[in-house]
Design an enzyme around this catalytic site. Structure first.
Site, PDB file in Angstrom:
ATOM      1  N   HIS A 155      -9.682   4.510 -15.643  1.00 23.02           N
ATOM      2  CA  HIS A 155      -8.440   4.759 -14.901  1.00 23.02           C
ATOM      3  C   HIS A 155      -7.661   3.454 -14.704  1.00 23.02           C
ATOM      4  O   HIS A 155      -6.460   3.386 -14.977  1.00 23.02           O
ATOM      5  CB  HIS A 155      -8.790   5.399 -13.551  1.00 23.02           C
ATOM      6  CG  HIS A 155      -7.621   5.633 -12.656  1.00 23.02           C
ATOM      7  ND1 HIS A 155      -7.110   6.885 -12.414  1.00 23.02           N
ATOM      8  CD2 HIS A 155      -6.858   4.783 -11.922  1.00 23.02           C
ATOM      9  CE1 HIS A 155      -6.081   6.790 -11.582  1.00 23.02           C
ATOM     10  NE2 HIS A 155      -5.917   5.523 -11.271  1.00 23.02           N
ATOM     11  N   GLU A 156      -8.356   2.424 -14.238  1.00 25.67           N
ATOM     12  CA  GLU A 156      -7.683   1.138 -13.987  1.00 25.67           C
ATOM     13  C   GLU A 156      -7.228   0.487 -15.288  1.00 25.67           C
ATOM     14  O   GLU A 156      -6.163  -0.135 -15.346  1.00 25.67           O
ATOM     15  CB  GLU A 156      -8.577   0.198 -13.183  1.00 25.67           C
ATOM     16  CG  GLU A 156      -8.991   0.709 -11.819  1.00 25.67           C
ATOM     17  CD  GLU A 156      -7.853   1.201 -10.937  1.00 25.67           C
ATOM     18  OE1 GLU A 156      -6.717   0.683 -11.045  1.00 25.67           O
ATOM     19  OE2 GLU A 156      -8.083   2.129 -10.147  1.00 25.67           O
TER      20      GLU A 156
ATOM     21  N   CYS B 164      -4.732   8.436  -7.216  1.00 27.28           N
ATOM     22  CA  CYS B 164      -4.267   7.092  -7.563  1.00 27.28           C
ATOM     23  C   CYS B 164      -3.425   6.530  -6.422  1.00 27.28           C
ATOM     24  O   CYS B 164      -2.595   7.244  -5.860  1.00 27.28           O
ATOM     25  CB  CYS B 164      -3.444   7.164  -8.857  1.00 27.28           C
ATOM     26  SG  CYS B 164      -2.800   5.580  -9.412  1.00 27.28           S
ATOM     27  N   LEU B 165      -3.629   5.265  -6.116  1.00 26.01           N
ATOM     28  CA  LEU B 165      -2.840   4.624  -5.068  1.00 26.01           C
ATOM     29  C   LEU B 165      -1.355   4.563  -5.428  1.00 26.01           C
ATOM     30  O   LEU B 165      -0.515   4.481  -4.539  1.00 26.01           O
ATOM     31  CB  LEU B 165      -3.380   3.216  -4.784  1.00 26.01           C
ATOM     32  CG  LEU B 165      -4.810   3.159  -4.255  1.00 26.01           C
ATOM     33  CD1 LEU B 165      -5.268   1.710  -4.095  1.00 26.01           C
ATOM     34  CD2 LEU B 165      -4.946   3.933  -2.955  1.00 26.01           C
TER      35      LEU B 165
ATOM     36  N   GLY C  52     -10.255   1.362  -6.586  1.00 24.27           N
ATOM     37  CA  GLY C  52      -9.874   0.507  -7.695  1.00 24.27           C
ATOM     38  C   GLY C  52      -8.406   0.147  -7.597  1.00 24.27           C
ATOM     39  O   GLY C  52      -7.604   0.903  -7.032  1.00 24.27           O
TER      40      GLY C  52
ATOM     41  N   GLN D 158      -0.485  -2.544 -10.733  1.00 27.56           N
ATOM     42  CA  GLN D 158      -0.065  -1.740  -9.590  1.00 27.56           C
ATOM     43  C   GLN D 158       0.563  -2.577  -8.479  1.00 27.56           C
ATOM     44  O   GLN D 158       1.251  -2.037  -7.617  1.00 27.56           O
ATOM     45  CB  GLN D 158      -1.243  -0.952  -9.020  1.00 27.56           C
ATOM     46  CG  GLN D 158      -1.752   0.133  -9.941  1.00 27.56           C
ATOM     47  CD  GLN D 158      -2.966   0.809  -9.356  1.00 27.56           C
ATOM     48  OE1 GLN D 158      -4.083   0.381  -9.566  1.00 27.56           O
ATOM     49  NE2 GLN D 158      -2.733   1.868  -8.587  1.00 27.56           N
TER      50      GLN D 158
ATOM     51  N   HIS E  58      -3.910   1.666 -16.358  1.00 33.88           N
ATOM     52  CA  HIS E  58      -2.802   0.960 -15.693  1.00 33.88           C
ATOM     53  C   HIS E  58      -2.420  -0.300 -16.458  1.00 33.88           C
ATOM     54  O   HIS E  58      -1.236  -0.622 -16.583  1.00 33.88           O
ATOM     55  CB  HIS E  58      -3.179   0.571 -14.263  1.00 33.88           C
ATOM     56  CG  HIS E  58      -3.069   1.685 -13.281  1.00 33.88           C
ATOM     57  ND1 HIS E  58      -1.888   2.314 -12.969  1.00 33.88           N
ATOM     58  CD2 HIS E  58      -4.010   2.304 -12.527  1.00 33.88           C
ATOM     59  CE1 HIS E  58      -2.093   3.251 -12.071  1.00 33.88           C
ATOM     60  NE2 HIS E  58      -3.392   3.271 -11.780  1.00 33.88           N
TER      61      HIS E  58
END
Length: 171
Positions: free
Chosen positions: A136-137, A94-95, A49, A54, A140
Site C-alpha cells: 500500500h505504501e 488510507c490516511l 503506515g 503523503q 503511494h
C-alpha cells in the site's frame, strides 16, 4: 516533533512519482528528524503506515508500525519488492482517503529490499498485514492510491463523499 500535514485525495500531488533517496543523506540530522516527524504524524492520525509522498515529500521512503502497542516502527528507504506470491483480499483504508475503506487484492507474501533508518541495507520476507501495508505504501511512492483499484464509478463516489465531508467541516 512536528505534526506534518497529510495530503488528501484527490490532491494531484499524491500522483507524483517519488525519486530515490541519496543514501548519503540518510545520516543527515534533517532527514532523521523528518523520519521522526513522519512517525509522529502516523501515530497521531492514527495509522499504521505513511509514505513520504503523503506529506508532500516526493522521495522513496516510508514508515510503518503494525504493532498493537505502536512501539515497533519500521523505516523503508528506497524499497523494492523483489518477490510477490499468492494473493489476498484485505479491506484497506488510507490516511489520504479518510473514512473510506474498500477491499483490495494484493500479493499474500512479499520480499522487499530496502535501506533501514541506520543506513544499512536489508531484505525482509513477510506476509499478512505487514505485506499489505508495505505494498500500500509503495503504491503511494508510485503515485498510486488504493482507490485506483476501485471501479471508476466507486472512485467517483469516494471523491464526492470526501468533497462533501470537506465542505461540511469548513462550514
Amino acid at each position: 516533533m512536528t505534526l506534518l500535514s497529510i495530503l488528501e485525495f484527490p490532491d494531484p500531488r499524491l500522483r507524483t512519482r517519488a525519486t530515490p533517496v541519496d543514501p548519503a543523506r540518510i545520516a543527515d540530522p534533517a532527514f532523521q528528524a523528518l523520519l521522526d516527524d513522519m512517525l509522529h504524524t502516523m501515530y497521531e492520525a492514527p495509522g499504521i503506515g505513511l509514505a513520504a509522498s503523503q506529506v508532500d515529500v516526493h522521495q522513496r521512503f516510508m514508515v510503518i508500525d503494525i504493532s498493537e502497542e505502536k512501539d515497533q516502527p519500521q523505516v523503508f528507504i528506497n524499497p523494492e519488492i523483489t518477490l510477490a506470491d499468492g494473493h489476498q483480499v484485505y479491506q484497506e483504508g488510507c490516511l489520504s482517503v479518510p473514512g473510506i475503506f474498500a477491499d483490495v487484492t494484493r500479493a499474500n507474501q512479499i520480499t522487499v529490499k530496502a535501506i533501514g533508518r541506520n543506513g544499512q541495507p536489508f531484505e525482509l520476507s513477510t506476509d499478512g498485514l505487514l505485506a499489505i501495508c508495505i505494498q500500500h505504501e509503495m503504491d503511494h511512492l508510485e503515485g498510486k492510491l488504493f482507490v485506483d483499484y476501485l471501479s471508476p464509478l466507486k472512485r467517483d463516489m469516494v471523491r464526492k463523499k470526501l468533497e462533501k465531508a470537506r465542505r461540511s467541516s469548513a462550514a
